[in-house]
Design an enzyme around this catalytic site. Structure first.
Site, PDB file in Angstrom:
ATOM      1  N   ASP A 314      -8.186 -24.129  -7.056  1.00  0.00           N
ATOM      2  CA  ASP A 314      -7.002 -23.393  -7.497  1.00  0.00           C
ATOM      3  C   ASP A 314      -6.778 -23.732  -8.950  1.00  0.00           C
ATOM      4  O   ASP A 314      -6.462 -24.858  -9.268  1.00  0.00           O
ATOM      5  CB  ASP A 314      -5.810 -23.818  -6.663  1.00  0.00           C
ATOM      6  N   CYS A 315      -6.850 -22.848  -9.859  1.00  0.00           N
ATOM      7  CA  CYS A 315      -7.117 -21.456  -9.688  1.00  0.00           C
ATOM      8  C   CYS A 315      -8.161 -21.097 -10.706  1.00  0.00           C
ATOM      9  O   CYS A 315      -7.880 -21.139 -11.865  1.00  0.00           O
ATOM     10  CB  CYS A 315      -5.844 -20.673  -9.959  1.00  0.00           C
TER      11      CYS A 315
END
Ligand SMILES: *[C@@H]1O[C@H](CO)[C@@H](O)[C@H](O)[C@H]1NC(C)=O
Ligand SMILES: *[C@@H]1O[C@H](CO)[C@@H](O)[C@H](O)[C@H]1NC(C)=O
Ligand SMILES: *[C@@H]1O[C@H](CO)[C@@H](O)[C@H](O)[C@H]1NC(C)=O
Ligand SMILES: *[C@@H]1O[C@H](CO)[C@@H](O)[C@H](O)[C@H]1NC(C)=O
Ligand SMILES: *[C@@H]1O[C@H](CO)[C@@H](O)[C@H](O)[C@H]1NC(C)=O
Ligand SMILES: *[C@@H]1O[C@H](CO)[C@@H](O)[C@H](O)[C@H]1NC(C)=O
Ligand SMILES: *[C@@H]1O[C@H](CO)[C@@H](O)[C@H](O)[C@H]1NC(C)=O
Ligand SMILES: *[C@@H]1O[C@H](CO)[C@@H](O)[C@H](O)[C@H]1NC(C)=O
Ligand SMILES: *[C@@H]1O[C@H](CO)[C@@H](O)[C@H](O)[C@H]1NC(C)=O
Ligand SMILES: *[C@@H]1O[C@H](CO)[C@@H](O)[C@H](O)[C@H]1NC(C)=O
Length: 785
Positions: A314-315
């Protein structure tokens, strides 16, 4: 807006990474159209690409569909140079023109409908201007989930055919709402790990499964409709609270909580949903960044649960190095940066090329399963007409109606009789809600049906905002709202929260309605001519005890963030076109709860030494505004237990040991308190059967969710007060009754996770409780050699 959302989703501490992605975030780059070498093709191995590529795709072994995916993918990867390989690792894979391999953009989102958040693979334009936007929280059961999720994947696939979507969606969010202040509660189905896991695995099945191939035995070649991603792994549920943010938060988590609460939904998502991707989270767990945690990722997700797919951080940036971290002594940000610079890292001797090969293999197998190389005959016909179809919009309205929870209905004020009502005052900051109804990770919806639109079907609407906005800092607008309420036959107060109060990177400071909203409600309610119906839009619980106890407020409805058709759904419930049957997916705590413990304290169990209460209905025994699982109906149901297994005798082997469990002081401890579940050869035959009859004794047909809990033997210290082990949604006509049966597997339903993270089956007397203590029955577990 898109840029801002992008920023929120992908803000990382790495300047390098942020700049990198920002530069690539040019408006709407499509993976299909806009690539000079990939114009006008439906799939990579399409022979007609010869005309503009000058490449005979069929000559490549990776395009030979008679070979297994593994062999084809190996061929593809073996053809790439190291430089080319490293170009395929970020969330925008650059493609390899000389091999006819186009660019592919991995990041798309579909939390509750196809969304335009992402790297631009998925976007709206004149051709497809919007997609169906479902409610943000779908607290409904099984086949409903399924229909909704299938509608989302059908729209995604149709948009892909039009060059307006990717095939890999980084949804759903299956983190448990451990603390009522969490800003991202709107993305997840609540505080119970089992409900969240059921939601997650159903979501994934609805998105991924291709009809007729659900039971394929080779899971590495099982076809996919679109690919889903369960996130954020793990123990992620602090966004930004009193200066503690998710990028720096180090969650201190016990083995017990990890297994019992935080990992449970992920385990269900991988094992039962067979998801193709898991996203690791920003936070650390016990000092280790989750994306660098070999034990969590390699041993658990890949090893124990057997993920068929890829891991993404992420991300940005697809997993490369996280599989094999040992060489890295950097922080997580450096590692992500390193992942993107993998080629560089290889030449520096920091990462083996083989590790990159392995990561690429996981990625390309997923793309092959999606038909990216060979096409997908199942879905080729989907197009514009399959997005925002009447059928899908009606499903969105259904989803909203099913999710609505009736919290108060004094003197059976609801449903209102439309024949007796001419004028309806619809007041409050959400009376004309549009965008607020679709929450975050949203796309452009097909349309909005605001509450004032929904109610205008039933009478003349008098509309007043009562507040400028949800923050409601200006009390001067209350008076016009009061005036409207004095004139109308009924008053609908639509209040609540929105993304300015609870959102990604924004946790709540308290559980109250913001600004002057309470004053608005009280003043309008005390002067209203007709009955007063309070409608709350929010994801997290709100302390509205004053309204619950007010004689001036006859009914309260919680609508969640009900999606594009929210206004229809709310009005349909108020006027009785739909009999509500939703249940709260999380405890509505009193505001004082937030003064009793910091958000950053991770344990679920009470900490007596610090005076911290327990968390969620499983460990909190104090008073609430409304408890988990609460929800009324316009009819009444009675439960009658017709049969139930009373005891279980479990044979187990002499070679295994009894396990100790902590018991409360002074209580009787059996000779063998527990056995290790893994010690049982098989648990398949150890089931408890429960059958009950649910009768509708009221005056309307209605739906009910039958919720089955287990209360472990009371003597076991630190066991949950109770835990949900099964639930079923049923529909019963007036005067009729329905048999509902459950088969509960002992090892799944009566499991206790001890303080060291072992799964134990305890002996002794527990209790099965159905609904809000409506029916209960004792259940005894005995071990015998
Ligand atoms: C994609 O290509 C088609 C046909 O060449 C064209 O009609 C369409 O406008 C293109 N879409 C985008 C977003 O460029
Ligand atoms: C296609 O994308 C490339 C970058 O990937 C960009 O340079 C180019 O301008 C784009 N072309 C069109 C027609 O949008
Ligand atoms: C796309 O394919 C169609 C049919 O194969 C063809 O008529 C058309 O000219 C192609 N367009 C481009 C831009 O190559
Ligand atoms: C797959 O298995 C389930 C459970 O056994 C069954 O209900 C379903 O019909 C099967 N589907 C197919 C397509 O065989
Ligand atoms: C309701 O909100 C929409 C969208 O913001 C706006 O266009 C419309 O004018 C509003 N309706 C009223 C009656 O204010
Ligand atoms: C409150 O709203 C009124 C009417 O719209 C406006 O005249 C006044 O300036 C506002 N006050 C504040 C503090 O925003
Ligand atoms: C319900 O009805 C009773 C008797 O008419 C009344 O005293 C009470 O205030 C009513 N409650 C509400 C919330 O309207
Ligand atoms: C409720 O939980 C607290 C710990 O938070 C505990 O001290 C108390 O004894 C419990 N009360 C009951 C009635 O179980
Ligand atoms: C019992 O609880 C104590 C204190 O929490 C702990 O140290 C001990 O290991 C526990 N024993 C078992 C068998 O759970
Ligand atoms: C449902 O039961 C409650 C409590 O027994 C009663 O007050 C109410 O009138 C009943 N409602 C219906 C619709 O039967």
């Amino acid at each position: 807006m898109a840029a801002k959302l992008y920023f929120l989703a992908c803000l990382t501490a790495v300047t390098f990474l942020f700049h990198f992605t920002n530069a690539r975030n040019a408006p709407s780059v499509t993976s299909i159209n806009n690539s000079t070498f990939s114009q006008n093709y439906t799939h990579v191995c399409d022979p007609s690409r010869f005309s503009y590529l000058g490449l005979n795709m069929k000559d490549f072994a990776f395009c030979d569909s008679s070979l297994p995916y593994e062999v084809r993918v190996k061929d593809l990867i073996d053809r790439m140079t190291l430089n080319e390989k490293s170009g395929q690792i970020g969330d925008i894979a650059s493609g390899v023109p000389r091999l006819g391999l186009p660019e592919y953009i991995w990041w798309s989102e579909a939390l509750h409908g196809v969304s335009s958040v992402g790297d631009g693979a998925t976007f709206f334009n004149d051709v497809v201007p919007g997609a169906t936007s479902f409610p943000t929280i779908w607290v409904v059961k099984h086949f409903f989930f399924f229909l909704f999720f299938q509608a989302v994947s059908t729209e995604a696939r149709a948009m892909y055919n039009l060059g307006q979507a990717g095939l890999t969606f980084w949804s759903p969010n299956i983190n448990v709402v451990r603390d009522p202040r969490w800003g991202r509660a709107l993305e997840t189905p609540g505080e119970d790990p089992f409900v969240v896991g059921e939601y997650g695995s159903n979501y994934v099945r609805g998105l991924q499964d291709v009809h007729g191939t659900e039971n394929a035995t080779d899971l590495n070649s099982r076809p996919l409709k679109v690919a889903a991603c369960c996130k954020h792994y793990a123990a992620y549920d602090v966004d930004n609270w009193l200066g503690v943010d998710r990028y720096h938060f180090d969650a201190q988590v016990t083995e017990q909580d990890m297994k019992e609460t935080f990992l449970r939904p992920f385990e269900m998502c991988v094992k039962e949903g067979d998801v193709t991707s898991v996203m690791c989270s920003y936070n650390k767990v016990n000092g280790i960044p989750t994306c660098l945690d070999t034990n969590l990722l390699k041993n658990t997700v890949r090893g124990e649960w057997n993920l068929h797919g890829y891991i993404v951080s992420d991300c940005d940036s697809i997993e490369v190095i996280i599989d094999d971290q040992k060489w890295l002594n950097d922080g997580p940000e450096d590692a992500v940066a390193q992942a993107l610079k993998a080629g560089y890292s290889v030449t520096m001797g920091k990462v083996k090329e083989e590790v990159i090969d392995r990561a690429l293999k996981n990625l390309y197998i997923v793309l092959m399963r999606l038909g990216f190389f060979d096409g997908s005959p199942h879905f080729e016909k989907l197009g514009k007409g399959d997005v925002c179809s009447d059928k899908h919009m009606e499903l969105a309205a259904d989803a909203a109606r099913e999710g609505i929870v009736l919290l108060k209905n004094a003197n059976e004020t609801l449903p209102l009789n439309s024949r007796k009502i001419k004028t309806i005052a619809v007041v409050g900051p959400h009376a004309n809600a549009t965008k607020a109804m679709i929450g975050n990770y949203a796309g452009t919806p097909c349309r909005y049906t605001a509450p004032i639109d929904g109610f205008s079907k039933f009478g003349k609407v008098i509309y007043e905002t009562g507040c400028g906005d949800v923050l409601c800092k200006n009390e001067s607008l209350i008076f016009p709202a009061v005036r409207a309420a004095k004139k109308a036959d009924v008053t609908i107060l639509v209040v609540g929260l929105d993304l300015t109060v609870e959102a990604e990177s924004l946790d709540r400071m308290n559980l109250l309605l913001p600004g002057y909203q309470n004053q608005l409600i009280n003043q309008v309610a005390s002067e209203s001519k007709g009955p007063v119906i309070l409608v709350v839009m929010s994801a997290g619980g709100v302390d509205i005890s004053f309204a619950r106890d007010s004689p001036n407020i006859q009914a309260i409805i919680w609508a969640g963030y009900p999606g594009q058709e929210g206004g229809h759904a709310i009005a349909d419930v108020v006027f009785g076109r739909h009999n509500p049957g939703g249940k709260l997916p999380l405890t509505w705590f009193e505001n004082e709860y937030t003064d009793m413990l910091p958000m950053t304290s991770m344990p679920l169990r009470p900490i007596d030494a610090l005076g911290y209460p327990g968390r969620t209905y499983k460990f909190y025994n104090g008073s609430t505004v409304y408890p988990f699982g609460y929800g009324l109906s316009y009819t009444n149901f009675t439960y009658k237990l017709t049969s139930s297994t009373k005891s279980l005798h479990i044979d187990w082997s002499k070679s295994h040991h009894c396990r100790d469990l902590n018991y409360t002081d002074g209580s009787y401890k059996p000779g063998c308190p527990a056995i290790l579940i893994d010690d049982l050869k098989s648990c398949d035959d150890h089931n408890v059967d429960i059958e009950l009859e649910v009768e509708n004794i009221g005056e309307r047909d209605g739906k009910d969710v039958v919720m089955v809990y287990w209360s472990p033997p009371r003597e076991i210290a630190e066991a949950p007060i109770k835990q949900l082990i099964a639930f079923k949604r049923i529909f019963v006509r007036v005067g009729e009754s329905q048999k509902v049966s459950f088969r509960l597997n002992a090892c799944k339903s009566f499991e206790i996770i001890n303080y060291r993270g072992y799964s134990l089956l305890p002996s002794g007397g527990g209790k099965i409780v159905i609904g809000d203590n409506l029916v209960s029955t004792a259940i005894h577990v005995h071990f015998q050699r």
